[in-house]
Design a protein around this motif. Sequence first.
Motif, PDB file in Angstrom:
ATOM      1  N   LYS A   1       2.600  11.191   8.034  1.00 39.24           N
ATOM      2  CA  LYS A   1       3.993  11.630   7.825  1.00 39.24           C
ATOM      3  C   LYS A   1       4.683  11.409   6.486  1.00 39.24           C
ATOM      4  O   LYS A   1       5.940  11.726   6.312  1.00 39.24           O
ATOM      5  CB  LYS A   1       4.823  11.363   9.110  1.00 39.24           C
ATOM      6  CG  LYS A   1       4.322  11.890  10.397  1.00 39.24           C
ATOM      7  CD  LYS A   1       5.233  11.275  11.391  1.00 39.24           C
ATOM      8  CE  LYS A   1       4.807  11.830  12.864  1.00 39.24           C
ATOM      9  NZ  LYS A   1       5.718  11.596  13.728  1.00 39.24           N
ATOM     10  N   VAL A   2       4.140  10.678   5.719  1.00 42.41           N
ATOM     11  CA  VAL A   2       4.703  10.186   4.438  1.00 42.41           C
ATOM     12  C   VAL A   2       4.595  11.544   3.499  1.00 42.41           C
ATOM     13  O   VAL A   2       3.610  11.853   3.075  1.00 42.41           O
ATOM     14  CB  VAL A   2       4.137   8.742   3.911  1.00 42.41           C
ATOM     15  CG1 VAL A   2       4.798   8.494   2.691  1.00 42.41           C
ATOM     16  CG2 VAL A   2       4.380   7.709   4.786  1.00 42.41           C
ATOM     17  N   ILE A   3       5.751  11.633   2.872  1.00 44.18           N
ATOM     18  CA  ILE A   3       5.982  12.764   1.980  1.00 44.18           C
ATOM     19  C   ILE A   3       6.376  12.208   0.515  1.00 44.18           C
ATOM     20  O   ILE A   3       7.634  11.645   0.502  1.00 44.18           O
ATOM     21  CB  ILE A   3       6.801  13.858   2.155  1.00 44.18           C
ATOM     22  CG1 ILE A   3       6.026  14.549   3.430  1.00 44.18           C
ATOM     23  CG2 ILE A   3       6.756  15.043   1.306  1.00 44.18           C
ATOM     24  CD1 ILE A   3       6.948  15.349   4.321  1.00 44.18           C
ATOM     25  N   ASN A   4       5.670  12.270  -0.561  1.00 42.75           N
ATOM     26  CA  ASN A   4       6.046  11.666  -1.691  1.00 42.75           C
ATOM     27  C   ASN A   4       6.657  12.805  -2.440  1.00 42.75           C
ATOM     28  O   ASN A   4       5.908  13.599  -2.940  1.00 42.75           O
ATOM     29  CB  ASN A   4       4.900  10.861  -2.469  1.00 42.75           C
ATOM     30  CG  ASN A   4       5.041   9.893  -3.640  1.00 42.75           C
ATOM     31  OD1 ASN A   4       6.508  10.136  -4.108  1.00 42.75           O
ATOM     32  ND2 ASN A   4       4.191   9.581  -4.284  1.00 42.75           N
ATOM     33  N   LEU A   5       8.009  12.516  -2.752  1.00 46.68           N
ATOM     34  CA  LEU A   5       8.790  13.444  -3.585  1.00 46.68           C
ATOM     35  C   LEU A   5       8.692  13.000  -5.259  1.00 46.68           C
ATOM     36  O   LEU A   5       9.587  13.700  -5.994  1.00 46.68           O
ATOM     37  CB  LEU A   5      10.138  13.447  -3.126  1.00 46.68           C
ATOM     38  CG  LEU A   5      10.398  13.892  -1.794  1.00 46.68           C
ATOM     39  CD1 LEU A   5      11.622  13.737  -1.410  1.00 46.68           C
ATOM     40  CD2 LEU A   5       9.780  15.325  -1.502  1.00 46.68           C
ATOM     41  N   THR A   6       7.876  11.973  -5.475  1.00 46.76           N
ATOM     42  CA  THR A   6       8.236  11.779  -7.014  1.00 46.76           C
ATOM     43  C   THR A   6       6.816  11.635  -7.820  1.00 46.76           C
ATOM     44  O   THR A   6       5.833  11.281  -6.905  1.00 46.76           O
ATOM     45  CB  THR A   6       8.856  10.444  -7.094  1.00 46.76           C
ATOM     46  OG1 THR A   6       9.089   9.885  -8.576  1.00 46.76           O
ATOM     47  CG2 THR A   6       8.392   9.244  -6.317  1.00 46.76           C
ATOM     48  N   LYS A   7       6.643  11.868  -8.857  1.00 44.84           N
ATOM     49  CA  LYS A   7       5.430  11.285  -9.545  1.00 44.84           C
ATOM     50  C   LYS A   7       5.497   9.980 -10.175  1.00 44.84           C
ATOM     51  O   LYS A   7       4.539   9.407 -10.400  1.00 44.84           O
ATOM     52  CB  LYS A   7       5.362  12.396 -10.672  1.00 44.84           C
ATOM     53  CG  LYS A   7       5.241  13.962 -10.322  1.00 44.84           C
ATOM     54  CD  LYS A   7       5.266  14.835 -11.573  1.00 44.84           C
ATOM     55  CE  LYS A   7       5.161  16.214 -10.816  1.00 44.84           C
ATOM     56  NZ  LYS A   7       6.609  16.489 -10.483  1.00 44.84           N
ATOM     57  N   ASN A   8       6.771   9.530 -10.500  1.00 44.16           N
ATOM     58  CA  ASN A   8       6.734   8.158 -10.668  1.00 44.16           C
ATOM     59  C   ASN A   8       7.018   7.170  -9.670  1.00 44.16           C
ATOM     60  O   ASN A   8       6.989   7.749  -8.247  1.00 44.16           O
ATOM     61  CB  ASN A   8       8.204   7.952 -11.814  1.00 44.16           C
ATOM     62  CG  ASN A   8       8.120   8.901 -12.934  1.00 44.16           C
ATOM     63  OD1 ASN A   8       6.961   9.013 -13.427  1.00 44.16           O
ATOM     64  ND2 ASN A   8       9.137   9.631 -13.218  1.00 44.16           N
ATOM     65  N   PRO A   9       7.022   5.703  -9.534  1.00 41.82           N
ATOM     66  CA  PRO A   9       7.402   5.183  -8.581  1.00 41.82           C
ATOM     67  C   PRO A   9       8.571   5.334  -7.935  1.00 41.82           C
ATOM     68  O   PRO A   9       9.630   5.790  -8.533  1.00 41.82           O
ATOM     69  CB  PRO A   9       7.441   3.682  -9.283  1.00 41.82           C
ATOM     70  CG  PRO A   9       6.707   3.829 -10.616  1.00 41.82           C
ATOM     71  CD  PRO A   9       6.951   5.190 -10.929  1.00 41.82           C
ATOM     72  N   PHE A  10       8.491   5.616  -6.407  1.00 41.37           N
ATOM     73  CA  PHE A  10       9.789   5.765  -5.497  1.00 41.37           C
ATOM     74  C   PHE A  10      10.900   4.830  -5.984  1.00 41.37           C
ATOM     75  O   PHE A  10      10.483   3.359  -6.181  1.00 41.37           O
ATOM     76  CB  PHE A  10       9.426   6.089  -4.253  1.00 41.37           C
ATOM     77  CG  PHE A  10       8.835   4.806  -3.581  1.00 41.37           C
ATOM     78  CD1 PHE A  10       9.756   4.052  -2.797  1.00 41.37           C
ATOM     79  CD2 PHE A  10       7.617   4.119  -3.545  1.00 41.37           C
ATOM     80  CE1 PHE A  10       9.336   2.890  -2.220  1.00 41.37           C
ATOM     81  CE2 PHE A  10       7.220   3.380  -2.915  1.00 41.37           C
ATOM     82  CZ  PHE A  10       8.134   2.382  -2.196  1.00 41.37           C
ATOM     83  N   LYS A  11      12.169   5.300  -5.377  1.00 40.68           N
ATOM     84  CA  LYS A  11      13.258   4.517  -5.600  1.00 40.68           C
ATOM     85  C   LYS A  11      13.741   3.939  -4.151  1.00 40.68           C
ATOM     86  O   LYS A  11      14.388   3.230  -4.167  1.00 40.68           O
ATOM     87  CB  LYS A  11      14.331   4.968  -6.629  1.00 40.68           C
ATOM     88  CG  LYS A  11      13.987   5.075  -7.871  1.00 40.68           C
ATOM     89  CD  LYS A  11      15.146   5.536  -8.892  1.00 40.68           C
ATOM     90  CE  LYS A  11      14.739   5.583 -10.251  1.00 40.68           C
ATOM     91  NZ  LYS A  11      15.771   6.140 -11.192  1.00 40.68           N
ATOM     92  N   SER A  12      13.596   5.258  -3.450  1.00 45.52           N
ATOM     93  CA  SER A  12      14.238   4.821  -1.868  1.00 45.52           C
ATOM     94  C   SER A  12      13.142   5.451  -0.924  1.00 45.52           C
ATOM     95  O   SER A  12      12.123   6.271  -1.262  1.00 45.52           O
ATOM     96  CB  SER A  12      15.228   5.110  -1.531  1.00 45.52           C
ATOM     97  OG  SER A  12      15.287   6.604  -2.009  1.00 45.52           O
TER      98      SER A  12
END
Length: 82
Positions: A41-52
């Motif tokens: 269920k995890v969706i990564n919205l960033t190409k860089n390290p996430f912030k939140s």
Amino acid sequence: MYIHIGEDINIRARDIISILDKESAKNSPLVEEFLKSHKGKVINLTKNPFKSVIVTYDNIYLSPISSGTLKKRSNQMSIHEF
């Protein structure tokens, strides 16, 4: 109301269960275990390290937007609702 959380994704404010900052997410074994157990269920919205990390009823989002900024956006939404 909807909150923009990154990458053209808007979610309903009432669907948000929790917003965690990067440090809390990385330093907590419980959060780490939670993310591993809900990996599908995890969706990564960033190409860089996430912030939140934003936890909703349906998904978990890794956002490039800081938790402080998301909090400000949610407060602004509350003000504009009335």
